[in-house]
Design a protein around this motif. Structure first.
Motif, PDB file in Angstrom:
ATOM      1  N   SER A 298      33.302  34.860  65.909  1.00  0.00           N
ATOM      2  CA  SER A 298      34.305  34.969  66.967  1.00  0.00           C
ATOM      3  C   SER A 298      34.497  33.644  67.696  1.00  0.00           C
ATOM      4  CB  SER A 298      33.894  36.073  67.956  1.00  0.00           C
ATOM      5  OG  SER A 298      34.001  37.351  67.352  1.00  0.00           O
ATOM      6  N   GLU A 299      33.419  32.921  67.905  1.00  0.00           N
ATOM      7  CA  GLU A 299      33.511  31.606  68.551  1.00  0.00           C
ATOM      8  C   GLU A 299      34.341  30.640  67.719  1.00  0.00           C
ATOM      9  OE1 GLU A 299      31.868  29.793  71.536  1.00  0.00           O
ATOM     10  OE2 GLU A 299      32.593  31.805  72.038  1.00  0.00           O
ATOM     11  N   ALA A 300      34.324  30.830  66.392  1.00  0.00           N
ATOM     12  CA  ALA A 300      35.067  29.945  65.495  1.00  0.00           C
ATOM     13  C   ALA A 300      36.548  30.290  65.424  1.00  0.00           C
ATOM     14  CB  ALA A 300      34.456  29.997  64.092  1.00  0.00           C
TER      15      ALA A 300
ATOM     16  N   GLY B 217      30.549  29.236  61.402  1.00  0.00           N
ATOM     17  CA  GLY B 217      31.655  28.417  61.884  1.00  0.00           C
ATOM     18  C   GLY B 217      32.211  27.519  60.800  1.00  0.00           C
ATOM     19  N   GLU B 218      31.316  26.947  59.992  1.00  0.00           N
ATOM     20  CA  GLU B 218      31.762  26.083  58.892  1.00  0.00           C
ATOM     21  C   GLU B 218      32.536  26.882  57.853  1.00  0.00           C
ATOM     22  OE1 GLU B 218      28.157  22.749  58.939  1.00  0.00           O
ATOM     23  OE2 GLU B 218      27.971  24.572  57.727  1.00  0.00           O
ATOM     24  N   LEU B 219      32.128  28.133  57.618  1.00  0.00           N
ATOM     25  CA  LEU B 219      32.850  28.954  56.649  1.00  0.00           C
ATOM     26  C   LEU B 219      34.261  29.248  57.137  1.00  0.00           C
ATOM     27  CD1 LEU B 219      33.119  30.625  54.114  1.00  0.00           C
ATOM     28  CD2 LEU B 219      31.937  32.500  55.270  1.00  0.00           C
ATOM     29  N   VAL B 220      34.401  29.608  58.395  1.00  0.00           N
ATOM     30  CA  VAL B 220      35.731  29.874  58.951  1.00  0.00           C
ATOM     31  C   VAL B 220      36.592  28.614  58.851  1.00  0.00           C
ATOM     32  CG1 VAL B 220      37.035  30.435  61.043  1.00  0.00           C
ATOM     33  CG2 VAL B 220      34.952  31.707  60.487  1.00  0.00           C
ATOM     34  N   GLU B 221      36.021  27.481  59.210  1.00  0.00           N
ATOM     35  CA  GLU B 221      36.750  26.204  59.141  1.00  0.00           C
ATOM     36  C   GLU B 221      37.169  25.902  57.712  1.00  0.00           C
ATOM     37  OE1 GLU B 221      35.392  21.681  59.941  1.00  0.00           O
ATOM     38  OE2 GLU B 221      34.969  23.072  61.592  1.00  0.00           O
TER      39      GLU B 221
ATOM     40  N   TYR C  14      42.618  32.763  64.231  1.00  0.00           N
ATOM     41  CA  TYR C  14      42.900  32.812  62.797  1.00  0.00           C
ATOM     42  C   TYR C  14      42.913  34.263  62.293  1.00  0.00           C
ATOM     43  CZ  TYR C  14      41.390  27.941  63.262  1.00  0.00           C
ATOM     44  OH  TYR C  14      41.244  26.641  63.665  1.00  0.00           O
ATOM     45  N   PRO C  15      43.763  34.577  61.314  1.00  0.00           N
ATOM     46  CA  PRO C  15      43.839  35.944  60.783  1.00  0.00           C
ATOM     47  C   PRO C  15      42.708  36.230  59.798  1.00  0.00           C
ATOM     48  CG  PRO C  15      45.405  34.564  59.622  1.00  0.00           C
ATOM     49  CD  PRO C  15      44.785  33.697  60.691  1.00  0.00           C
ATOM     50  N   ILE C  16      41.498  36.117  60.291  1.00  0.00           N
ATOM     51  CA  ILE C  16      40.293  36.291  59.466  1.00  0.00           C
ATOM     52  C   ILE C  16      39.357  37.272  60.166  1.00  0.00           C
ATOM     53  CG2 ILE C  16      38.269  35.150  58.472  1.00  0.00           C
ATOM     54  CD1 ILE C  16      39.928  32.515  58.577  1.00  0.00           C
ATOM     55  N   ILE C  17      38.905  38.279  59.431  1.00  0.00           N
ATOM     56  CA  ILE C  17      37.966  39.258  59.972  1.00  0.00           C
ATOM     57  C   ILE C  17      36.699  39.248  59.140  1.00  0.00           C
ATOM     58  CG2 ILE C  17      37.560  41.709  60.460  1.00  0.00           C
ATOM     59  CD1 ILE C  17      40.579  42.051  60.791  1.00  0.00           C
ATOM     60  N   GLN C  18      35.567  39.164  59.804  1.00  0.00           N
ATOM     61  CA  GLN C  18      34.273  39.293  59.121  1.00  0.00           C
ATOM     62  C   GLN C  18      33.967  40.777  59.045  1.00  0.00           C
ATOM     63  OE1 GLN C  18      31.101  39.117  61.820  1.00  0.00           O
ATOM     64  NE2 GLN C  18      30.510  40.756  60.419  1.00  0.00           N
ATOM     65  N   ALA C  19      33.717  41.280  57.849  1.00  0.00           N
ATOM     66  CA  ALA C  19      33.501  42.713  57.659  1.00  0.00           C
ATOM     67  C   ALA C  19      32.260  43.208  58.400  1.00  0.00           C
ATOM     68  CB  ALA C  19      33.377  43.027  56.169  1.00  0.00           C
ATOM     69  N   GLY C  20      32.332  44.447  58.866  1.00  0.00           N
ATOM     70  CA  GLY C  20      31.203  45.037  59.579  1.00  0.00           C
ATOM     71  C   GLY C  20      30.191  45.617  58.618  1.00  0.00           C
TER      72      GLY C  20
ATOM     73  N   ALA D  58      31.172  36.873  51.497  1.00  0.00           N
ATOM     74  CA  ALA D  58      31.159  35.440  51.832  1.00  0.00           C
ATOM     75  C   ALA D  58      30.259  35.147  53.028  1.00  0.00           C
ATOM     76  CB  ALA D  58      32.581  34.959  52.123  1.00  0.00           C
ATOM     77  N   PHE D  59      30.088  36.132  53.918  1.00  0.00           N
ATOM     78  CA  PHE D  59      29.268  35.923  55.109  1.00  0.00           C
ATOM     79  C   PHE D  59      27.799  36.297  54.904  1.00  0.00           C
ATOM     80  CE2 PHE D  59      33.472  35.959  57.124  1.00  0.00           C
ATOM     81  CZ  PHE D  59      33.346  34.879  57.994  1.00  0.00           C
ATOM     82  N   LEU D  60      27.452  36.838  53.732  1.00  0.00           N
ATOM     83  CA  LEU D  60      26.057  37.209  53.474  1.00  0.00           C
ATOM     84  C   LEU D  60      25.143  35.992  53.403  1.00  0.00           C
ATOM     85  CD1 LEU D  60      26.412  40.020  50.775  1.00  0.00           C
ATOM     86  CD2 LEU D  60      25.648  40.293  53.140  1.00  0.00           C
ATOM     87  N   THR D  61      25.674  34.864  52.963  1.00  0.00           N
ATOM     88  CA  THR D  61      24.830  33.687  52.743  1.00  0.00           C
ATOM     89  C   THR D  61      24.968  32.618  53.824  1.00  0.00           C
ATOM     90  OG1 THR D  61      26.539  32.768  51.277  1.00  0.00           O
ATOM     91  CG2 THR D  61      24.743  33.997  50.242  1.00  0.00           C
ATOM     92  N   VAL D  62      25.698  32.924  54.892  1.00  0.00           N
ATOM     93  CA  VAL D  62      25.773  31.942  55.982  1.00  0.00           C
ATOM     94  C   VAL D  62      24.462  31.958  56.756  1.00  0.00           C
ATOM     95  CG1 VAL D  62      28.281  32.145  56.180  1.00  0.00           C
ATOM     96  CG2 VAL D  62      26.811  33.540  57.656  1.00  0.00           C
ATOM     97  N   LYS D  63      24.210  30.908  57.497  1.00  0.00           N
ATOM     98  CA  LYS D  63      22.912  30.714  58.153  1.00  0.00           C
ATOM     99  C   LYS D  63      22.599  31.814  59.173  1.00  0.00           C
ATOM    100  CE  LYS D  63      23.273  25.764  57.409  1.00  0.00           C
ATOM    101  NZ  LYS D  63      23.476  24.413  58.017  1.00  0.00           N
ATOM    102  N   GLU D  64      23.626  32.383  59.802  1.00  0.00           N
ATOM    103  CA  GLU D  64      23.395  33.394  60.833  1.00  0.00           C
ATOM    104  C   GLU D  64      23.276  34.817  60.274  1.00  0.00           C
ATOM    105  OE1 GLU D  64      26.009  30.076  62.540  1.00  0.00           O
ATOM    106  OE2 GLU D  64      25.903  31.279  60.701  1.00  0.00           O
ATOM    107  N   SER D  65      23.450  34.967  58.969  1.00  0.00           N
ATOM    108  CA  SER D  65      23.401  36.291  58.355  1.00  0.00           C
ATOM    109  C   SER D  65      22.009  36.906  58.459  1.00  0.00           C
ATOM    110  CB  SER D  65      23.800  36.195  56.879  1.00  0.00           C
ATOM    111  OG  SER D  65      23.464  37.374  56.174  1.00  0.00           O
ATOM    112  N   GLY D  66      21.980  38.239  58.578  1.00  0.00           N
ATOM    113  CA  GLY D  66      20.702  38.941  58.609  1.00  0.00           C
ATOM    114  C   GLY D  66      20.290  39.475  57.252  1.00  0.00           C
ATOM    115  N   ALA D  67      21.037  39.139  56.201  1.00  0.00           N
ATOM    116  CA  ALA D  67      20.664  39.576  54.852  1.00  0.00           C
ATOM    117  C   ALA D  67      19.301  38.989  54.494  1.00  0.00           C
ATOM    118  CB  ALA D  67      21.717  39.136  53.843  1.00  0.00           C
TER     119      ALA D  67
END
Length: 357
Positions: free
Chosen positions: A31-33, A333-337, A10-16, A236-245
């Motif tokens: 990446s797995e998603a 993964g759910e966010l990407v989906e 998918y043309p989606i990049i999670q920011a560094g 958008a990735f700050l609040t996912v379960k795997e985030s380190g925020a």
């Protein structure tokens, strides 16, 4: 085109996002998603980068990127640094940590960071804060590495393309975190994503990634409709379960309103968008004496770290974009989906509305 170039579905990049949010679990899960996970390694030591990359590689065989900060030129004005230290000591006192009345020693780890990344076998490297020299890009290409860099204006994008980068991230003013501006830094244009992306697309030949204020499939559809080849999301990735925020940051995002962020130099000496709080607004009153990046970042680091440990939201930096209210609590993964499903829905709804007019 870009999916093939980066070997992603998918043309989606999670920011560094540097500073902790991009844990190995987050990067690997993205990446797995089928999207591109990115390790924000700007503040990490070479050893920390090596360990994080190893952890990611143990969790996924999918491609992922590493983001690094290109070195900044700055002047060490000892008098202004000591004045800022004295001013910051009142916050240290409130937190119960030692006062500091010295000029810090700042090490440039970029070359060693990059050396570790190249040796690890990572095939996608992204840069921000400057344009990489063409010789550096050529060197990375020789190692089979795809190079991504950030632009905040059309002029910057043209410069990046002349340096030979493969992909350009067009960062709109809505984006959270540090600005990637490297030309005319004193008079930042702050062009919005909607205006910036199509102009950059028209000005360069390489693929363009839309970034800034994109949180869901609607934003993704908008970015691609404007001519971008992919979109990049950070907040958008700050609040996912795997985030380190940390929890304070997560809760600030989830409870936010559209007017809660502003661009500031208070925490690091470099423009960045984050949530307004006491220390940000108070330090901005001393903006004329703020040391430049990365000096101010080093000066405030002990305060921000201890405030986070104590749960004091008024003395930490909490980066976020202008669309933070759209954040959700999901797995990566759910966010990407969800992004892909909403993107498809947005396209269908748009087509139906056009047919009905």
């Amino acid at each position: 085109m870009i999916c093939k170039m980066l070997n992603i579905k998918y043309p989606i990049i999670q920011a560094g996002m540097a500073g902790g949010p991009t844990t190995p679990k987050l990067v690997a899960a993205v990446s797995e998603a089928g999207a591109l996970g990115t390790l924000g390694a700007g503040y990490m030591t070479p050893q920390q980068i090596s360990e994080a990359i190893r952890d990611i590689q143990q969790l996924t065989e999918a491609p992922f990127a590493v983001n690094l900060f290109l070195p900044q030129s700055y002047e060490m004005d000892e008098e202004s640094i000591l004045k800022m230290q004295q001013h910051l000591n009142k916050y240290r006192s409130r937190l119960g940590i030692p006062e500091v009345n010295t000029v810090p020693k700042i090490k440039d780890l970029f070359e060693k960071q990059l050396e570790v990344v190249v040796a690890s076998g990572v095939k996608i490297v992204s840069f921000t804060f400057d344009a990489p020299q063409k010789s550096l890009v050529d060197q990375l290409h020789t190692s089979g590495i795809t190079v991504i860099a950030t632009a905040t204006t059309v002029k910057e994008a043209v410069v990046l393309e002349s340096c030979g980068v493969d992909v350009i991230v067009a960062q709109g003013s809505e984006a959270g975190g540090h600005r990637g501006t490297f030309l005319d830094v004193k008079n930042e244009a702050l062009i919005g994503t909607l205006a910036l992306v199509p102009q950059v697309v028209d000005a360069v030949r390489c693929p363009v990634v839309a970034a800034g204020g994109i949180m869901d499939g609607r934003g993704m559809a908008a970015g691609l409709t404007l001519g971008a080849s992919a979109v990049q999301l950070g907040t958008a990735f700050l609040t996912v379960k795997e985030s380190g925020a940390n929890e304070i940051h997560r809760q600030a995002v989830l409870a936010s309103f559209d007017t809660d962020t502003k661009i500031t130099k208070a925490f690091s000496g470099k423009s960045a968008r984050g949530f307004k709080n006491e220390i940000m607004l108070e330090l901005e009153d001393h903006g004329d004496v703020l040391p430049p990046y990365p000096i101010q970042h080093v000066l405030t680091s002990d305060i921000r770290k201890e405030a986070g440990r104590q749960g004091n939201k008024e003395m930490i930096s909490m980066w976020a974009g202008q669309a933070s209210t759209l954040a959700q609590v999901l797995s990566a993964g759910e966010l990407v989906e969800s992004l892909v499903e909403e993107f498809d829905g947005a396209l269908r709804n748009g087509a139906l509305k056009l047919n009905q007019t």
